[in-house]
Design a protein around this motif. Structure first.
Motif, PDB file in Angstrom:
ATOM      1  N   ARG A  10      26.256  63.104  88.757  1.00  0.00           N
ATOM      2  CA  ARG A  10      24.798  63.006  88.634  1.00  0.00           C
ATOM      3  C   ARG A  10      24.085  63.828  89.701  1.00  0.00           C
ATOM      4  O   ARG A  10      23.043  64.424  89.451  1.00  0.00           O
ATOM      5  CB  ARG A  10      24.369  61.543  88.739  1.00  0.00           C
ATOM      6  N   GLU A  11      24.668  63.864  90.902  1.00  0.00           N
ATOM      7  CA  GLU A  11      24.032  64.606  91.994  1.00  0.00           C
ATOM      8  C   GLU A  11      23.904  66.094  91.664  1.00  0.00           C
ATOM      9  O   GLU A  11      22.943  66.746  92.081  1.00  0.00           O
ATOM     10  CB  GLU A  11      24.829  64.428  93.289  1.00  0.00           C
ATOM     11  N   GLY A  12      24.885  66.612  90.929  1.00  0.00           N
ATOM     12  CA  GLY A  12      24.835  68.017  90.551  1.00  0.00           C
ATOM     13  C   GLY A  12      23.740  68.309  89.546  1.00  0.00           C
ATOM     14  O   GLY A  12      23.035  69.323  89.636  1.00  0.00           O
ATOM     15  N   VAL A  13      23.582  67.401  88.571  1.00  0.00           N
ATOM     16  CA  VAL A  13      22.533  67.583  87.563  1.00  0.00           C
ATOM     17  C   VAL A  13      21.158  67.415  88.192  1.00  0.00           C
ATOM     18  O   VAL A  13      20.250  68.237  87.980  1.00  0.00           O
ATOM     19  CB  VAL A  13      22.724  66.588  86.397  1.00  0.00           C
ATOM     20  N   ALA A  14      20.987  66.361  88.991  1.00  0.00           N
ATOM     21  CA  ALA A  14      19.692  66.119  89.637  1.00  0.00           C
ATOM     22  C   ALA A  14      19.331  67.255  90.584  1.00  0.00           C
ATOM     23  O   ALA A  14      18.175  67.710  90.623  1.00  0.00           O
ATOM     24  CB  ALA A  14      19.719  64.791  90.387  1.00  0.00           C
ATOM     25  N   GLY A  15      20.320  67.742  91.342  1.00  0.00           N
ATOM     26  CA  GLY A  15      20.056  68.856  92.242  1.00  0.00           C
ATOM     27  C   GLY A  15      19.640  70.103  91.505  1.00  0.00           C
ATOM     28  O   GLY A  15      18.772  70.865  91.962  1.00  0.00           O
ATOM     29  N   SER A  16      20.204  70.308  90.316  1.00  0.00           N
ATOM     30  CA  SER A  16      19.875  71.487  89.507  1.00  0.00           C
ATOM     31  C   SER A  16      18.544  71.323  88.798  1.00  0.00           C
ATOM     32  O   SER A  16      17.812  72.299  88.598  1.00  0.00           O
ATOM     33  CB  SER A  16      20.994  71.737  88.497  1.00  0.00           C
ATOM     34  N   TRP A  17      18.211  70.104  88.389  1.00  0.00           N
ATOM     35  CA  TRP A  17      16.880  69.863  87.828  1.00  0.00           C
ATOM     36  C   TRP A  17      15.796  70.233  88.837  1.00  0.00           C
ATOM     37  O   TRP A  17      14.740  70.743  88.464  1.00  0.00           O
ATOM     38  CB  TRP A  17      16.737  68.399  87.417  1.00  0.00           C
ATOM     39  N   ALA A  18      16.082  70.002  90.106  1.00  0.00           N
ATOM     40  CA  ALA A  18      15.113  70.371  91.146  1.00  0.00           C
ATOM     41  C   ALA A  18      14.895  71.881  91.177  1.00  0.00           C
ATOM     42  O   ALA A  18      13.792  72.353  91.491  1.00  0.00           O
ATOM     43  CB  ALA A  18      15.582  69.867  92.511  1.00  0.00           C
ATOM     44  N   VAL A  19      15.941  72.645  90.863  1.00  0.00           N
ATOM     45  CA  VAL A  19      15.797  74.105  90.787  1.00  0.00           C
ATOM     46  C   VAL A  19      14.773  74.475  89.723  1.00  0.00           C
ATOM     47  O   VAL A  19      13.865  75.280  89.952  1.00  0.00           O
ATOM     48  CB  VAL A  19      17.159  74.765  90.479  1.00  0.00           C
ATOM     49  N   VAL A  20      14.933  73.871  88.545  1.00  0.00           N
ATOM     50  CA  VAL A  20      14.009  74.151  87.447  1.00  0.00           C
ATOM     51  C   VAL A  20      12.598  73.685  87.803  1.00  0.00           C
ATOM     52  O   VAL A  20      11.607  74.372  87.540  1.00  0.00           O
ATOM     53  CB  VAL A  20      14.501  73.471  86.148  1.00  0.00           C
ATOM     54  N   ARG A  21      12.509  72.518  88.423  1.00  0.00           N
ATOM     55  CA  ARG A  21      11.204  71.972  88.832  1.00  0.00           C
ATOM     56  C   ARG A  21      10.452  72.945  89.736  1.00  0.00           C
ATOM     57  O   ARG A  21       9.243  73.151  89.579  1.00  0.00           O
ATOM     58  CB  ARG A  21      11.422  70.647  89.566  1.00  0.00           C
ATOM     59  N   ASP A  22      11.176  73.544  90.667  1.00  0.00           N
ATOM     60  CA  ASP A  22      10.528  74.337  91.715  1.00  0.00           C
ATOM     61  C   ASP A  22      10.410  75.817  91.389  1.00  0.00           C
ATOM     62  O   ASP A  22       9.789  76.567  92.142  1.00  0.00           O
ATOM     63  CB  ASP A  22      11.308  74.175  93.030  1.00  0.00           C
ATOM     64  N   ALA A  23      11.010  76.250  90.283  1.00  0.00           N
ATOM     65  CA  ALA A  23      11.037  77.688  89.968  1.00  0.00           C
ATOM     66  C   ALA A  23       9.787  78.111  89.204  1.00  0.00           C
ATOM     67  O   ALA A  23       9.376  77.463  88.249  1.00  0.00           O
ATOM     68  CB  ALA A  23      12.283  78.015  89.149  1.00  0.00           C
ATOM     69  N   ASP A  24       9.203  79.192  89.648  1.00  0.00           N
ATOM     70  CA  ASP A  24       8.101  79.826  88.923  1.00  0.00           C
ATOM     71  C   ASP A  24       8.245  81.333  89.083  1.00  0.00           C
ATOM     72  O   ASP A  24       7.909  81.897  90.128  1.00  0.00           O
ATOM     73  CB  ASP A  24       6.742  79.350  89.448  1.00  0.00           C
ATOM     74  N   LEU A  25       8.784  81.974  88.053  1.00  0.00           N
ATOM     75  CA  LEU A  25       9.084  83.411  88.114  1.00  0.00           C
ATOM     76  C   LEU A  25       8.082  84.239  87.321  1.00  0.00           C
ATOM     77  O   LEU A  25       8.328  85.408  87.046  1.00  0.00           O
ATOM     78  CB  LEU A  25      10.508  83.656  87.592  1.00  0.00           C
ATOM     79  N   ARG A  26       6.955  83.634  86.980  1.00  0.00           N
ATOM     80  CA  ARG A  26       6.006  84.337  86.121  1.00  0.00           C
ATOM     81  C   ARG A  26       5.439  85.586  86.777  1.00  0.00           C
ATOM     82  O   ARG A  26       5.070  86.535  86.081  1.00  0.00           O
ATOM     83  CB  ARG A  26       4.876  83.389  85.705  1.00  0.00           C
ATOM     84  N   ARG A  27       5.353  85.609  88.081  1.00  0.00           N
ATOM     85  CA  ARG A  27       4.873  86.822  88.755  1.00  0.00           C
ATOM     86  C   ARG A  27       6.027  87.740  89.137  1.00  0.00           C
ATOM     87  O   ARG A  27       5.977  88.947  88.913  1.00  0.00           O
ATOM     88  CB  ARG A  27       4.066  86.448  90.006  1.00  0.00           C
ATOM     89  N   THR A  28       7.092  87.167  89.714  1.00  0.00           N
ATOM     90  CA  THR A  28       8.171  88.021  90.225  1.00  0.00           C
ATOM     91  C   THR A  28       9.012  88.646  89.116  1.00  0.00           C
ATOM     92  O   THR A  28       9.611  89.709  89.328  1.00  0.00           O
ATOM     93  CB  THR A  28       9.084  87.234  91.182  1.00  0.00           C
ATOM     94  N   ALA A  29       9.071  88.025  87.929  1.00  0.00           N
ATOM     95  CA  ALA A  29       9.861  88.625  86.847  1.00  0.00           C
ATOM     96  C   ALA A  29       9.284  89.963  86.393  1.00  0.00           C
ATOM     97  O   ALA A  29       9.976  90.734  85.721  1.00  0.00           O
ATOM     98  CB  ALA A  29       9.967  87.660  85.666  1.00  0.00           C
ATOM     99  N   THR A  30       8.047  90.253  86.763  1.00  0.00           N
ATOM    100  CA  THR A  30       7.481  91.570  86.455  1.00  0.00           C
ATOM    101  C   THR A  30       8.193  92.673  87.238  1.00  0.00           C
ATOM    102  O   THR A  30       8.039  93.854  86.918  1.00  0.00           O
ATOM    103  CB  THR A  30       5.979  91.627  86.787  1.00  0.00           C
TER     104      THR A  30
END
Length: 268
Positions: free
Chosen positions: A185-205
């Motif tokens: 569970r710790e691995g899934v929860a830790g990875s969900w935090a990655v998705v929560r905190d990621a915003d690539l809408r500017r840098t993906a340009t």
């Protein structure tokens, strides 16, 4: 399928990252990056076709499979650097990258932050942003408080596959269920935090690698609209929409492989 090797590297922060190489060492390398709550075997069905053209590098992200499970939360930067350290350890200077779901976030990070390491890029069933961030806090807390992965596993399977695959005893779905139940569970929860905190809408340009975005018409996790948004952000990206839910590589394997191989091996 050719030869394979399977072993692990240890990252700078002391975490084991398990990996596997399949295919002819003389062929160009294609790195595959996985969805949350899966391991490198999520690509097993595609290995025969892909190794006809590439040497495949698959790995278990931290928190998953045979890799280490450090306490979370994890960051996208750390997941990206895990891959860079793996490429360095294997003396691989430049590879094609195919990432699905969370693996698509990692693939974007690589193309943004170490563009010299990424040749062609395939971003499947993923997004530049899956906000708002606070929507992830409840599921993370609930998962960490749950007695096991059973309820979460069924939620994942329902989000990943169409109803027709979930009825009965589909061998492929059962394999994914076994992996889910074995995942910490710790691995899934830790990875969900990655998705929560990621915003690539500017840098993906900033991405300059030739890019194909694959979206699922019926995907409820990363919707077709997310794929369209991402394809509109990455300069020159192409978009392919398949009639799938989230695991496009499994549900519509032939169409998925046609799209991926058509893009990766086309003449420049």
């Amino acid at each position: 399928m050719g030869s394979f090797t399977s072993t692990a590297v240890t990252t700078g922060d002391g975490v084991r990252i398990a990996y596997r190489l399949d295919g002819d060492p003389d062929k160009p390398v294609l790195l595959l990056s996985n969805s949350i709550a899966t391991d490198l075997h999520m690509w097993d069905g595609q290995v025969p076709a892909l190794t006809e053209h590439f040497r495949l590098l698959r790995y278990d992200a931290r928190g998953h499979g045979e890799s280490g499970v450090p306490d979370g939360p994890y960051s996208l930067d750390r997941l990206g650097r895990d891959v860079v350290e793996l490429l360095d350890a294997l003396a691989l200077q430049k590879v094609h990258v195919l990432g699905l779901s969370l693996g698509g976030f990692v693939a974007q990070w690589l193309a943004i932050h170490v563009p010299e390491r990424v040749d062609r890029l395939v971003l499947s069933n993923t997004a530049a942003y899956l906000g708002p961030p606070q929507q992830w806090d409840g599921p993370i807390a609930e998962l960490l408080a749950a007695p096991d992965m059973r309820a979460t596993a069924e939620t994942f399977l329902g989000n990943w596959f169409p109803a027709r695959m979930l009825q009965g005893d589909d061998e492929v779905v059962e394999g994914f269920r076994r992996t889910l139940l074995a995942t910490r569970r710790e691995g899934v929860a830790g990875s969900w935090a990655v998705v929560r905190d990621a915003d690539l809408r500017r840098t993906a340009t900033l991405i300059r690698s030739p890019t194909l975005v694959i979206a699922g018409e019926h995907d409820t996790v990363t919707s077709a609209a997310h794929g369209e948004e991402l394809a509109g952000i990455v300069p020159g990206a192409r978009l392919a929409v398949l009639p799938t839910v989230h695991m496009a590589n499994v549900e519509r394997q032939e169409e998925f492989l046609d799209a991926v191989l058509g893009f990766l091996i086309e003449r420049r």
